[in-house]
Motif scaffolding. Structure first.
Motif, PDB file in Angstrom:
ATOM      1  N   VAL A 335      35.359  61.880  34.115  1.00  0.00           N
ATOM      2  CA  VAL A 335      34.983  60.520  34.097  1.00  0.00           C
ATOM      3  C   VAL A 335      35.247  60.096  35.440  1.00  0.00           C
ATOM      4  N   HIS A 336      36.356  60.563  36.185  1.00  0.00           N
ATOM      5  CA  HIS A 336      36.553  60.252  37.663  1.00  0.00           C
ATOM      6  C   HIS A 336      36.206  61.557  38.350  1.00  0.00           C
ATOM      7  N   ASN A 337      35.496  61.697  39.263  1.00  0.00           N
ATOM      8  CA  ASN A 337      35.129  62.855  39.872  1.00  0.00           C
ATOM      9  C   ASN A 337      35.374  62.728  41.372  1.00  0.00           C
ATOM     10  N   GLY A 338      36.810  62.764  41.911  1.00  0.00           N
ATOM     11  CA  GLY A 338      37.065  62.440  43.277  1.00  0.00           C
ATOM     12  C   GLY A 338      37.196  61.008  43.710  1.00  0.00           C
ATOM     13  N   VAL A 339      37.528  60.133  42.961  1.00  0.00           N
ATOM     14  CA  VAL A 339      37.646  58.697  43.045  1.00  0.00           C
ATOM     15  C   VAL A 339      38.372  58.391  44.104  1.00  0.00           C
ATOM     16  N   THR A 340      38.052  57.782  45.178  1.00  0.00           N
ATOM     17  CA  THR A 340      38.845  57.321  46.473  1.00  0.00           C
ATOM     18  C   THR A 340      38.444  55.683  46.626  1.00  0.00           C
ATOM     19  N   PHE A 341      39.612  54.848  46.839  1.00  0.00           N
ATOM     20  CA  PHE A 341      39.258  53.500  47.264  1.00  0.00           C
ATOM     21  C   PHE A 341      40.673  53.162  47.372  1.00  0.00           C
ATOM     22  N   ASP A 342      40.748  51.721  48.203  1.00  0.00           N
ATOM     23  CA  ASP A 342      41.987  51.075  48.235  1.00  0.00           C
ATOM     24  C   ASP A 342      41.821  49.846  48.064  1.00  0.00           C
ATOM     25  N   VAL A 343      43.001  49.305  47.238  1.00  0.00           N
ATOM     26  CA  VAL A 343      43.156  47.744  47.000  1.00  0.00           C
ATOM     27  C   VAL A 343      44.383  47.266  47.851  1.00  0.00           C
ATOM     28  N   ARG A 344      44.000  46.151  48.603  1.00  0.00           N
ATOM     29  CA  ARG A 344      45.059  45.867  49.771  1.00  0.00           C
ATOM     30  C   ARG A 344      45.967  44.738  48.895  1.00  0.00           C
ATOM     31  N   PRO A 345      47.289  44.865  49.421  1.00  0.00           N
ATOM     32  CA  PRO A 345      48.005  43.748  48.736  1.00  0.00           C
ATOM     33  C   PRO A 345      47.570  42.177  48.853  1.00  0.00           C
ATOM     34  N   GLY A 346      47.751  41.408  47.719  1.00  0.00           N
ATOM     35  CA  GLY A 346      46.773  40.304  47.711  1.00  0.00           C
ATOM     36  C   GLY A 346      45.476  40.279  48.043  1.00  0.00           C
ATOM     37  N   GLY A 347      44.958  39.023  47.591  1.00  0.00           N
ATOM     38  CA  GLY A 347      43.525  39.084  47.782  1.00  0.00           C
ATOM     39  C   GLY A 347      42.675  39.386  46.404  1.00  0.00           C
ATOM     40  N   LEU A 348      41.501  39.461  46.374  1.00  0.00           N
ATOM     41  CA  LEU A 348      40.610  39.876  45.130  1.00  0.00           C
ATOM     42  C   LEU A 348      39.733  41.023  45.410  1.00  0.00           C
ATOM     43  N   THR A 502      44.762  32.459  41.994  1.00  0.00           N
ATOM     44  CA  THR A 502      45.551  33.473  41.474  1.00  0.00           C
ATOM     45  C   THR A 502      45.803  34.535  42.893  1.00  0.00           C
ATOM     46  N   ALA A 503      44.548  34.822  43.273  1.00  0.00           N
ATOM     47  CA  ALA A 503      44.439  35.914  44.471  1.00  0.00           C
ATOM     48  C   ALA A 503      45.279  35.476  45.618  1.00  0.00           C
ATOM     49  N   THR A 504      45.548  34.119  45.799  1.00  0.00           N
ATOM     50  CA  THR A 504      46.472  33.569  46.873  1.00  0.00           C
ATOM     51  C   THR A 504      47.770  33.985  46.920  1.00  0.00           C
ATOM     52  N   GLU A 505      48.149  34.282  45.634  1.00  0.00           N
ATOM     53  CA  GLU A 505      49.633  34.655  45.260  1.00  0.00           C
ATOM     54  C   GLU A 505      49.872  35.870  44.740  1.00  0.00           C
ATOM     55  N   THR A 506      48.994  36.593  44.388  1.00  0.00           N
ATOM     56  CA  THR A 506      49.050  38.134  43.933  1.00  0.00           C
ATOM     57  C   THR A 506      47.878  38.914  44.270  1.00  0.00           C
ATOM     58  N   THR A 507      47.777  40.129  43.845  1.00  0.00           N
ATOM     59  CA  THR A 507      46.799  41.222  43.899  1.00  0.00           C
ATOM     60  C   THR A 507      45.976  40.921  42.774  1.00  0.00           C
ATOM     61  N   VAL A 508      44.805  40.785  42.837  1.00  0.00           N
ATOM     62  CA  VAL A 508      43.726  40.611  41.605  1.00  0.00           C
ATOM     63  C   VAL A 508      42.526  41.743  41.668  1.00  0.00           C
ATOM     64  N   LEU A 509      42.928  42.571  40.780  1.00  0.00           N
ATOM     65  CA  LEU A 509      41.768  43.573  40.745  1.00  0.00           C
ATOM     66  C   LEU A 509      40.808  43.339  39.410  1.00  0.00           C
TER      67      LEU A 509
END
Length: 559
Positions: A335-348, A502-509
């Protein structure tokens, strides 16, 4: 223990009756007064009845406690199972194990084991007294009854256990089929499939009936054997005993007492045989319960808190996937084959892509419903496997794609993960998710029951309830899986505003098929076939990635 002891006392009182009857016959023949013997016999009858009844009640009470304990353990185990194992189990069958199989445990431990012990005591006592009266007659009984019944029972019991286990499995299959239809009740009706579903469930019920009849046949055979042996023994004792009375080797009163004890043997032998039958039922139930208890559970050191895990003002956290490889089973496709990405703290941050790209699996891995096979996942710069499960899940807020709502009131659903939330916080969450009109419209407001799986709410209302529930938890990372899929255009726009706030207060994915929901996202991760093919803003991806440009064009997001 007390119930079993009382049962033994009741059995001892019963053993005294034939002996007292013998003395009464002797006294009658010798013209002696029988007042004392009648009083003793009456007392034995009353004591035996009262004590046995009290012992039965205490054993039933003990049995109910055993059932309760078994159900507690099973429910605790089931709710802590790993998702990979739950995926292969059927809810209807699990329900059958919690209800039907635990009841069999009570039957075998009360009516089976304890009654068999009491019956064995009564059997031994009767045999001892019969031996004291006439050893020749006792040998006739022992040869015909004990050897014959014991041998045949030993051959039948393993078969009963095997057939009983198959019968319980068939009953579990019936429950699973019924649960499947009830969970999709509207789908069944909408497709005119009532007759087909009724036929499927009826076939399963018929198979369960057939398995039950197999058990019944073997049980009937064991009972028939017991009755036949006792009846043959009675005829033989009457014949041999009559001859011994005629020869003077045995008194008539002794023969009467011996026959009474023989009648007393019928009940304990029957109870022992019945106890052995019930023991086979119980062993089959124990095996089915043990199948669940042997499954591994998630390692949760402390129970997941029902209140918010992080105080107000806790900083948002980031996520990193690095060369993550995952499949749902050893022989399932990747299902995942070498998945790479970042989610930065805060924002959307948004995950987009066609169905089957592996987007929802990202959330399943973050919640650790499953563990990835290779690569690294970090949450707040900490390997996800180093997080205690309770702490990790308390840090996340998760809104599932189908936005499940539990049976209960609207208030109970909103406070499900934040039971310490204040009325002001609750009112703010309701206002932010535009649930105010719903609360006003419901006859009992927040305390109105929403029905099984929230059936009394619309799809959009269920979705907003799930979002409000997640917001009340004040998560450091909010996971939204298709959060706007069931909202109309007006409510989608309003929810986009809530997400942005909400994205101004926490991380939203967020996972989105509607790109209109995420055009203003700080970062958009484009996934396809279990891989990340592009990362950027909406404008950047429109210019750089053909798949994203195609998705945007089909949704009329290109000028």
């Amino acid at each position: 223990m007390a119930g079993g002891s009382l049962g033994l006392v009741g059995s001892a009182a019963g053993l005294a009756m034939p002996l007292l009857a013998k003395h009464m016959v002797d006294a009658l023949g010798e013209h002696r007064p029988m007042g004392g013997l009648l009083l003793a016999l009456t007392v034995a009858v009353l004591v035996g009845a009262v004590v046995s009844a009290l012992g039965t009640y205490m054993m039933e009470r003990t049995g109910e406690g055993i059932v309760l304990g078994a159900r507690h353990r099973l429910v605790d185990r089931m709710l802590r199972l790993k998702m990979a194992d739950v995926d292969h189990l059927q809810p209807g069958d699990l329900l059958s194990r919690v209800t039907g199989d635990t009841i069999l445990l009570r039957v075998v431990l009360t009516n089976g084991v304890v009654n068999s012990i009491n019956a064995a005591f009564l059997l031994v006592g009767a045999i001892v007294l019969m031996a004291a009266m006439d050893g020749v007659l006792l040998m006739v009984v022992m040869l015909l009854v004990v050897v014959f019944i014991g041998g045949l029972t030993g051959l039948i019991m393993p078969t009963i256990r095997r057939t009983q286990k198959r019968a319980q499995e068939a009953l579990g299959d019936t429950g699973a089929m019924l649960d499947r239809s009830l969970q999709a009740h509207r789908t069944v009706k909408a497709n005119g499939a009532e007759e087909r579903e009724i036929a499927v469930i009826s076939d399963a019920a018929t198979r369960a009936r057939d398995k039950g009849l197999q058990v019944a046949r073997w049980i009937s055979l064991s009972r028939m054997t017991t009755r036949m042996a006792m009846q043959i023994a009675f005829v033989c004792v009457l014949a041999v005993g009559g001859a011994r009375v005629a020869s003077g080797a045995l008194e008539l009163s002794g023969l009467i007492a011996f026959l009474l004890y023989l009648f007393y043997l019928i009940a304990p032998i029957g109870q022992i045989v019945e106890g052995l039958v019930q023991l086979q039922h119980g062993l089959a139930a124990v095996n089915r319960i043990k199948e669940i208890e042997d499954l591994p559970t998630e390692l949760i050191v402390t129970p997941a808190p029902l209140t918010r895990s992080e105080p107000a003002g806790s900083p948002p956290i980031g996520v990193r996937f690095q060369d993550v490889v995952f499949r749902y089973g050893e022989y399932r496709p990747i299902v995942h084959n070498g998945v790479t990405f970042d989610v930065r703290p805060g924002g959307l941050t948004a995950l987009v892509g066609p169905s089957g790209a592996g987007k929802s699996t990202v959330f399943a891995l973050l919640e650790r419903f499953y563990d990835h096979q290779s690569g690294t996942i970090t949450v707040d710069d900490r390997d996800i496997r180093d997080w205690p499960l309770a702490e990790l899940r308390a840090t996340l807020g998760y809104v599932e794609q189908d936005a499940p709502v539990l049976s209960g009131t609207l208030r109970e659903n909103l406070l499900y993960a934040a039971q310490d939330a204040t009325e002001e916080e609750l009112a703010r969450a309701i206002s932010r998710t535009r649930l105010g009109d719903l609360v006003t419209r419901l006859p009992e407001g927040l305390d109105t029951p929403v029905g099984h799986r929230g059936v009394l709410l619309s799809g959009g209302e269920r979705q907003r309830v799930a979002i409000a529930r997640a917001l009340l938890r004040k998560p450091r990372l909010l996971l939204l899986d298709e959060a706007t899929s069931q909202l109309d255009a007006v409510n989608e726009l309003r929810l986009r505003e809530v997400i942005a706030e909400t994205a101004t207060e926490t991380t939203v994915l967020i996972i989105a098929h509607r790109l209109s929901t995420v055009t203003d996202a700080d970062r958009i991760v484009v996934m396809e076939a279990g891989e990340v093919r592009a990362v950027g803003t909406h404008d950047e991806l429109v210019g750089q990635d053909n798949l994203y440009r195609e998705l945007a064009a089909t949704q009329f997001l290109l000028s």
